[in-house]
Write a protein that holds these residues in place. Structure first.
Motif, PDB file in Angstrom:
ATOM      1  N   GLY A  16       3.992   4.871   4.501  1.00  0.00           N
ATOM      2  CA  GLY A  16       3.613   3.505   5.008  1.00  0.00           C
ATOM      3  C   GLY A  16       4.940   2.319   4.681  1.00  0.00           C
ATOM      4  N   GLY A  31      -4.542   0.387  10.131  1.00  0.00           N
ATOM      5  CA  GLY A  31      -4.023   1.221   9.224  1.00  0.00           C
ATOM      6  C   GLY A  31      -4.470   2.639   9.594  1.00  0.00           C
ATOM      7  N   LEU A  88      -2.356  -1.029   4.474  1.00  0.00           N
ATOM      8  CA  LEU A  88      -1.673  -0.124   3.508  1.00  0.00           C
ATOM      9  C   LEU A  88      -2.770   0.678   2.738  1.00  0.00           C
ATOM     10  CD1 LEU A  88       1.674  -0.578   2.074  1.00  0.00           C
ATOM     11  CD2 LEU A  88       1.257   0.922   3.754  1.00  0.00           C
ATOM     12  N   ILE A 133       4.993   4.216  -0.472  1.00  0.00           N
ATOM     13  CA  ILE A 133       4.845   2.783   0.279  1.00  0.00           C
ATOM     14  C   ILE A 133       6.209   2.102   0.243  1.00  0.00           C
ATOM     15  CG2 ILE A 133       4.074   0.514  -0.352  1.00  0.00           C
ATOM     16  CD1 ILE A 133       1.635   1.662  -1.372  1.00  0.00           C
TER      17      ILE A 133
END
Ligand SMILES: Nc1ncnc2c1ncn2[C@@H]1O[C@H](COP(=O)(O)OP(=O)(O)OP(=O)(O)O)[C@@H](O)[C@H]1O
Length: 255
Positions: free
Chosen positions: A84, A105, A161, A169
């Motif tokens: 992400g 998301g 997220l 991430i």
């Protein structure tokens, strides 16, 4: 590749016309590591993050995610579970209520129809609400996103997220537009939540101070190359001076 390596970058290069943005970079990141990418403007940080997110393709070299060639992870759902990214512009839809941006998301998992329906009847509302609670915005659930401040919008991007729950991430200058108190707040939240979830974080930062405070490893880029890649405690003032020195005059620019 060791079992703990979640990212392996092998000699990736990228150039734009005559400009070399990344020059044969190689490094490995283990699961759960907190890595800050630092370096002067134009060093290649955004290009590297976009390459890791498969937004741009390198000219050469390869990126392995959990041992798999990133180019071969073409299924959107699989990719969204792995990676992400929070970008400088947050990628939020201002006209929508906060909850819908958070639920985006889930977009790759739900597909178009369910995501569309969720605009009318928020599905998995509870997941979104608890994500908003975790980032400290429970009272903004139904507010129009564009009405929120920059810092609050950054938190919405974080909540999105949380709902996506990627293993990795990537964050491109996540606090660039925030005042120091809010910047620290976002970095503290991001790294704490990622630690709780066992996620791996790679974030580009202009502030070395924040990089040292919230991350455990610093990868320093300069002119598209890695100048150093060290645990925070081994980064010296001399190295930082070398990193941020003005670039040598680009002779090509004079031609
Ligand atoms: N789309 C593009 N077209 C042409 N050149 C580009 C493009 N994107 C990046 N560059 C160039 O590639 C180099 C690396 O840029 P990049 O944005 O990755 O650096 P950065 O370290 O993220 O910089 P900043 O800290 O200012 O965001 C720069 O010289 C930049 O001008």
């Amino acid at each position: 590749m060791s079992k703990n390596n979640i990212i392996e970058v092998n000699q990736i290069s990228k150039h734009y016309e005559r400009k070399i943005a990344l020059s044969s970079l190689s490094f490995v990141v283990e699961k759960g590591e907190m890595v800050a990418l630092i370096g002067p403007s134009g060093a290649g940080k955004t290009t590297l993050l976009n390459t890791l997110a498969a937004i741009i393709e390198p000219d050469s070299g390869e990126i392995l995610i959990d041992g798999l060639d990133l180019r071969k992870i073409t299924n959107q759902k699989t990719r969204a579970r792995k990676i992400g990214i929070i970008r400088q512009q947050f990628d939020l839809v201002g006209q929508l209520a906060v909850i819908h941006n958070v639920l985006a998301g889930r977009l790759s998992e739900w597909g178009f129809v369910k995501s569309f329906i969720s605009l009318l009847f928020p599905q998995d509302k509870q997941t979104a609400i608890s994500a908003l609670e975790r980032v400290g915005l429970p009272d903004k659930t139904y507010e129009r996103t564009s009405k929120l401040s920059g810092g609050e919008q950054q938190r919405v991007a974080l909540a999105r997220l949380l709902v996506q729950r990627p293993e990795i991430i990537l964050a491109d200058e996540p606090v660039a537009s925030l005042d120091p108190a809010r910047a620290e707040d976002i970095l503290e939240t991001l790294t704490r939540l990622a630690r709780e979830e066992g996620q791996t974080v790679i974030a580009s930062l202009h502030s070395v101070e924040y990089a040292k405070r919230y991350f455990t490893r610093l990868i320093a880029l300069k002119n598209g190359e890695i100048l150093f890649d060290l645990p925070v405690e081994k980064v010296t003032d001399e190295l930082l001076k070398e990193l941020y020195q003005l670039k040598e005059l680009d002779q090509n620019a004079l031609v």
